[in-house]
Design a protein around this motif. Sequence first.
Motif, PDB file in Angstrom:
ATOM      1  N   VAL A 327       0.837  -1.202   0.000  1.00 36.42           N
ATOM      2  CA  VAL A 327       0.000   0.000   0.000  1.00 36.42           C
ATOM      3  C   VAL A 327       0.871   1.250   0.000  1.00 36.42           C
ATOM      4  CG1 VAL A 327      -1.641   1.352   1.367  1.00 36.42           C
ATOM      5  CG2 VAL A 327      -2.009  -1.094   1.065  1.00 36.42           C
ATOM      6  N   CYS A 328       1.902   1.256   0.833  1.00 37.89           N
ATOM      7  CA  CYS A 328       2.785   2.424   0.911  1.00 37.89           C
ATOM      8  C   CYS A 328       3.568   2.601  -0.387  1.00 37.89           C
ATOM      9  CB  CYS A 328       3.731   2.278   2.097  1.00 37.89           C
ATOM     10  SG  CYS A 328       2.916   2.495   3.699  1.00 37.89           S
ATOM     11  N   TYR A 329       4.006   1.498  -0.982  1.00 35.10           N
ATOM     12  CA  TYR A 329       4.738   1.574  -2.256  1.00 35.10           C
ATOM     13  C   TYR A 329       3.876   2.243  -3.322  1.00 35.10           C
ATOM     14  CZ  TYR A 329       6.867  -0.094  -6.619  1.00 35.10           C
ATOM     15  OH  TYR A 329       7.414  -0.165  -7.878  1.00 35.10           O
ATOM     16  N   LEU A 330       2.623   1.795  -3.471  1.00 34.17           N
ATOM     17  CA  LEU A 330       1.758   2.321  -4.528  1.00 34.17           C
ATOM     18  C   LEU A 330       1.373   3.780  -4.267  1.00 34.17           C
ATOM     19  CD1 LEU A 330      -0.483  -0.834  -5.086  1.00 34.17           C
ATOM     20  CD2 LEU A 330       1.342   0.013  -6.576  1.00 34.17           C
ATOM     21  N   LEU A 331       1.097   4.127  -3.008  1.00 37.09           N
ATOM     22  CA  LEU A 331       0.766   5.520  -2.688  1.00 37.09           C
ATOM     23  C   LEU A 331       1.961   6.437  -2.953  1.00 37.09           C
ATOM     24  CD1 LEU A 331      -1.311   5.195   0.610  1.00 37.09           C
ATOM     25  CD2 LEU A 331      -2.135   5.962  -1.622  1.00 37.09           C
ATOM     26  N   CYS A 332       3.156   5.975  -2.613  1.00 34.41           N
ATOM     27  CA  CYS A 332       4.356   6.775  -2.852  1.00 34.41           C
ATOM     28  C   CYS A 332       4.560   7.003  -4.347  1.00 34.41           C
ATOM     29  CB  CYS A 332       5.569   6.074  -2.254  1.00 34.41           C
ATOM     30  SG  CYS A 332       7.115   6.981  -2.474  1.00 34.41           S
ATOM     31  N   ALA A 333       4.379   5.951  -5.151  1.00 34.39           N
ATOM     32  CA  ALA A 333       4.543   6.069  -6.599  1.00 34.39           C
ATOM     33  C   ALA A 333       3.549   7.066  -7.176  1.00 34.39           C
ATOM     34  CB  ALA A 333       4.378   4.701  -7.253  1.00 34.39           C
ATOM     35  N   ALA A 334       2.293   6.990  -6.716  1.00 34.96           N
ATOM     36  CA  ALA A 334       1.273   7.904  -7.217  1.00 34.96           C
ATOM     37  C   ALA A 334       1.601   9.352  -6.844  1.00 34.96           C
ATOM     38  CB  ALA A 334      -0.095   7.509  -6.663  1.00 34.96           C
ATOM     39  N   ALA A 335       2.082   9.564  -5.618  1.00 31.97           N
ATOM     40  CA  ALA A 335       2.427  10.923  -5.185  1.00 31.97           C
ATOM     41  C   ALA A 335       3.576  11.484  -6.019  1.00 31.97           C
ATOM     42  CB  ALA A 335       2.806  10.911  -3.702  1.00 31.97           C
ATOM     43  N   ILE A 336       4.564  10.646  -6.340  1.00 28.77           N
ATOM     44  CA  ILE A 336       5.692  11.099  -7.169  1.00 28.77           C
ATOM     45  C   ILE A 336       5.196  11.522  -8.552  1.00 28.77           C
ATOM     46  CG2 ILE A 336       7.787  10.329  -8.369  1.00 28.77           C
ATOM     47  CD1 ILE A 336       8.372   8.588  -5.898  1.00 28.77           C
TER      48      ILE A 336
END
Length: 469
Positions: A327-336
């Motif tokens: 979940v954190c990986y995907l949210l971080c990617a989206a924010a970038i």
Amino acid sequence: MAHWLRDRGFDAYAVTGGVHALLGAPIPEAPVRKGSRGRDWKAGAAALRHRRFQIYFGGVLLSLAGSWVEAGAFGYVVLLLGGSAATLGIIGFLNTIPNLLFALPAGVLADHFDRRKILLLFQGGNMGVAIALAVLWAAGDLTVFLMGLLAFIGGTLGTLSFPAFQSMLAGTVPQKDLESAVALNSLALQVARFVGPAIAGVLLASAGPTWVFGVNAVSFLGVLGALVLLPSSRAKIVSVSSGVRGAMADGIRYVFGQRSLASLMVLMVFAGMFATPPVGFMIPGLVRFQLHEGPETLGILISLIGLGSVLLLVLSRRPNKGEPSLVCYLLCAAAIAVIGVSTSVPLSFALALIGGFTGVVFIGLSTVVVQAASSEEMRSRAMAIWAAAFVGVLPIGALVTAGLAAWLGAGGAVAVDGAITFLGGLGVLLWRPEVRWLGCAALPEACVAATDPASFAYLEEEVEAAKAA
């Protein structure tokens, strides 16, 4: 839902809902424990009870703070010397290419020699690099070329230090508190990452780069002093007969023989190649060319990226770390991806907070999983492989991002990198669903996977008997 997994030497099912779901029985609700949240926090900080860890933690925290003071200003100084957004990517390549070249040999080195002596040597060298930067700027002799050269030297010294640092950390606490120690070590990194760039912004605006580099040089006294106070650290069991190449091959077989860890390493490659270059190298370009702001905004933006380690102390105690990691990986990617197209300072701050928070948790949990899943003999090599998969691909990512920046500008490069990171994570999840069970070691609460084959065989017999009845 069941998934067929192959991990840790045998085949098993991972079942959503655990044993009860496997048998078709209703899943009982977990009893509510009064004060459980408080106990989680205390358990997460359990390593602080040990004197050796206190010394290690204090020295590393001081040194990391100084390193992030320099890191927060390094790219901006490159721009002051006439560099471009593409130059930032090239400097990033030079700083990180040692991870690709030397990460695996560094792991073997840490398993064969006294880690304390290794760290005293290489951290002393890094202190010399910081002093050289301060002197060169003060004398007016610092150039982009020299910054690139010193970035390469500092990156090499850091690469050779990393496995020894991680393995020495494990020796400061008993095995039961290892996850707490790794989480607190990540907390030290992120506290430094939060405080350091903010200090760098103030120093750049008020005193100039000489003070930035000088503060970093002085901060190395913290880790060097801690190392002097700590005892020698050497692996208990070391395979020396196969040589360096054979030892490296043994480490690779050990890590990639565990499918969940192998899946994590693929995620680390995507994170290192496409998520880290925008954060590590392009933020100064975004601030100067897209947001049209100065060093104060740069310091705040990088500081916001460092939040998230407080949550890591709690999540590190979970038996199953795969779901929060994904979940954190995907949210971080989206924010970038979104921050790459943002032209609003408040929106960029918000995205930096979200991306930094989730990115910190993902990276921190990944180190907890690798450290806890590795034996004493293999820990240095396992962490070296983690570093090679994550930081080792940074040079390639830096060049790709530099090319994208030259073509699309800093914002376009960051947006493309974020999108690729997100799609790569989804692909890994579809390809290897066992990544959802990273670090799982509890039955029946989290999964039936690679933990107790005898228990699983017993459950199969029960299911067949129930069908026959």
